[in-house]
Motif scaffolding. Structure first.
Motif, short mmCIF file in Angstrom:
data_model
loop_
_atom_site.label_atom_id
_atom_site.label_comp_id
_atom_site.label_asym_id
_atom_site.label_seq_id
_atom_site.Cartn_x
_atom_site.Cartn_y
_atom_site.Cartn_z
N LEU A 41 0.83 -1.21 0.00
CA LEU A 41 0.00 0.00 0.00
C LEU A 41 0.86 1.25 0.00
O LEU A 41 0.62 2.19 -0.77
CB LEU A 41 -0.92 -0.02 1.22
CG LEU A 41 -1.87 1.16 1.38
CD1 LEU A 41 -2.85 1.24 0.22
CD2 LEU A 41 -2.62 1.08 2.71
N LYS A 42 1.87 1.28 0.84
CA LYS A 42 2.75 2.45 0.94
C LYS A 42 3.49 2.69 -0.36
O LYS A 42 3.58 3.83 -0.84
CB LYS A 42 3.74 2.24 2.09
CG LYS A 42 4.60 3.45 2.42
CD LYS A 42 5.38 3.19 3.71
CE LYS A 42 6.15 4.43 4.16
NZ LYS A 42 7.36 4.64 3.33
N GLN A 43 3.99 1.62 -0.97
CA GLN A 43 4.74 1.75 -2.21
C GLN A 43 3.85 2.28 -3.33
O GLN A 43 4.27 3.12 -4.13
CB GLN A 43 5.32 0.39 -2.61
CG GLN A 43 6.38 0.48 -3.71
CD GLN A 43 7.66 1.13 -3.22
OE1 GLN A 43 8.18 0.76 -2.18
NE2 GLN A 43 8.15 2.11 -3.96
N TYR A 44 2.62 1.79 -3.39
CA TYR A 44 1.70 2.25 -4.44
C TYR A 44 1.47 3.76 -4.33
O TYR A 44 1.50 4.48 -5.33
CB TYR A 44 0.36 1.51 -4.32
CG TYR A 44 -0.63 1.88 -5.39
CD1 TYR A 44 -0.64 1.20 -6.60
CD2 TYR A 44 -1.55 2.91 -5.20
CE1 TYR A 44 -1.53 1.55 -7.61
CE2 TYR A 44 -2.45 3.26 -6.20
CZ TYR A 44 -2.43 2.57 -7.40
OH TYR A 44 -3.32 2.94 -8.40
N ILE A 45 1.23 4.22 -3.13
CA ILE A 45 0.96 5.64 -2.92
C ILE A 45 2.19 6.48 -3.19
O ILE A 45 2.12 7.54 -3.85
CB ILE A 45 0.41 5.85 -1.49
CG1 ILE A 45 -1.01 5.28 -1.40
CG2 ILE A 45 0.43 7.32 -1.09
CD1 ILE A 45 -1.58 5.23 -0.01
N GLY A 83 3.20 9.44 -6.16
CA GLY A 83 3.30 10.77 -5.58
C GLY A 83 1.98 11.28 -5.04
O GLY A 83 1.69 12.48 -5.10
N LEU A 84 1.17 10.38 -4.49
CA LEU A 84 -0.15 10.77 -4.02
C LEU A 84 -0.09 11.46 -2.66
O LEU A 84 0.76 11.15 -1.83
CB LEU A 84 -1.07 9.54 -3.94
CG LEU A 84 -1.24 8.75 -5.24
CD1 LEU A 84 -2.17 7.55 -5.02
CD2 LEU A 84 -1.76 9.63 -6.37
N HIS A 85 -1.04 12.37 -2.47
CA HIS A 85 -1.17 13.09 -1.19
C HIS A 85 -2.41 12.55 -0.48
O HIS A 85 -3.54 12.74 -0.93
CB HIS A 85 -1.32 14.59 -1.44
CG HIS A 85 -0.26 15.15 -2.35
ND1 HIS A 85 1.07 15.20 -2.01
CD2 HIS A 85 -0.36 15.66 -3.61
CE1 HIS A 85 1.76 15.73 -3.02
NE2 HIS A 85 0.92 16.01 -4.00
N THR A 86 -2.20 11.85 0.61
CA THR A 86 -3.31 11.22 1.33
C THR A 86 -4.08 12.26 2.13
O THR A 86 -3.52 12.97 2.95
CB THR A 86 -2.80 10.12 2.26
OG1 THR A 86 -1.79 10.65 3.10
CG2 THR A 86 -2.21 8.96 1.47
N THR A 106 1.57 6.47 9.35
CA THR A 106 2.36 6.73 8.15
C THR A 106 2.03 8.08 7.53
O THR A 106 2.93 8.81 7.08
CB THR A 106 2.14 5.61 7.11
OG1 THR A 106 2.48 4.35 7.71
CG2 THR A 106 3.00 5.82 5.88
N TRP A 107 0.73 8.43 7.50
CA TRP A 107 0.32 9.65 6.80
C TRP A 107 -0.35 10.68 7.71
O TRP A 107 -0.84 11.70 7.22
CB TRP A 107 -0.59 9.29 5.63
CG TRP A 107 0.15 8.58 4.54
CD1 TRP A 107 1.05 9.12 3.67
CD2 TRP A 107 0.07 7.19 4.20
NE1 TRP A 107 1.53 8.16 2.81
CE2 TRP A 107 0.95 6.96 3.11
CE3 TRP A 107 -0.66 6.11 4.72
CZ2 TRP A 107 1.12 5.71 2.53
CZ3 TRP A 107 -0.49 4.87 4.14
CH2 TRP A 107 0.39 4.66 3.06
#
Length: 212
Positions: free
Chosen positions: A42-46, A50-53, A75-76
């Motif tokens: 999940l972390k790698q995909y985001i 370059g996604l902003h959660t 994490t976010w």
């Protein structure tokens, strides 16, 4: 415009969703990542995109849908959004995990409340909050009217419905939720469920043995 990405995580095969738009804003729905490698996926995909959660949303708080809440929060820096009636379900999740031999560290911080009738706004995109209890006392679904899809948790599945034999479940309430909230949507609306493959409202009206 929202893109929907699904990950199937944990031994219960739960669907975790990442929704993101062209501005790289994203929402994580029902993070079920249990194993370290699932969290890393999940972390790698985001990070790769370059996604902003912006939001952590829970349709409901059964253990398989909240395994990853603590990880996502740490994490976010996100606080989960849940319906107030799901707070006790969330608190019970670790005990449920022990019963299933799936021990995990639960999220225990501050919570944000989801209010049916309101929206989750992500730049120009929005998700309407529908109150769909029955599988769990405070289950909600997230409806993107502009794109015609629904993130429905464990309310409606392809030719099936959510189980109602867990604490707080109610068969009659669930059927009412489906018929009054979900079946009021256009037939072409795609339903992304908490387990299994997507379906659409029209097909479930015609072919779901629990609802025809």
């Amino acid at each position: 415009m929202l893109k929907v990405e699904v990950f199937t995580f944990n031994p219960i095969q739960e669907n975790t969703y990442v929704l993101y738009n062209e501005h790289k804003s994203c929402v994580i729905v029902d993070p079920g990542c249990y194993f370290d490698e699932e969290k890393a996926t999940l972390k790698q995909y985001i990070e790769d995109r370059g996604l902003h959660t912006k939001y952590l949303l829970n349709t409901h708080c059964h253990l398989d849908h909240v395994f990853g809440n603590k990880f996502v929060a740490e994490t976010w820096g996100l606080k989960p959004y849940i319906h107030p009636m799901e707070e006790k379900v969330l608190q019970f999740a670790p005990l449920s995990g022990e019963q299933w031999n799936l021990r995990f560290e639960n999220y225990e911080g501050e919570l944000n409340w989801l209010t049916p009738g309101n929206d989750i706004q992500l730049d120009e995109d929005r998700l309407e909050i529908l109150f769909t209890p029955g599988h769990s006392p405070g289950s909600v679904s997230f409806y993107c009217r502009d794109q015609g899809f629904l993130i429905g948790g464990d309310v409606l599945f392809r030719r099936s419905i959510g189980r109602t034999d867990l604490p707080g479940g109610n068969f009659d309430v669930l059927i009412n939720s489906i018929k009054t909230e979900l079946f009021a949507l256009p037939d072409e609306v795609i339903v992304y469920p908490g387990h299994g493959e997507p379906t659409d409202i029209g097909a479930e009206k015609r072919e779901n043995p629990f609802l025809t």
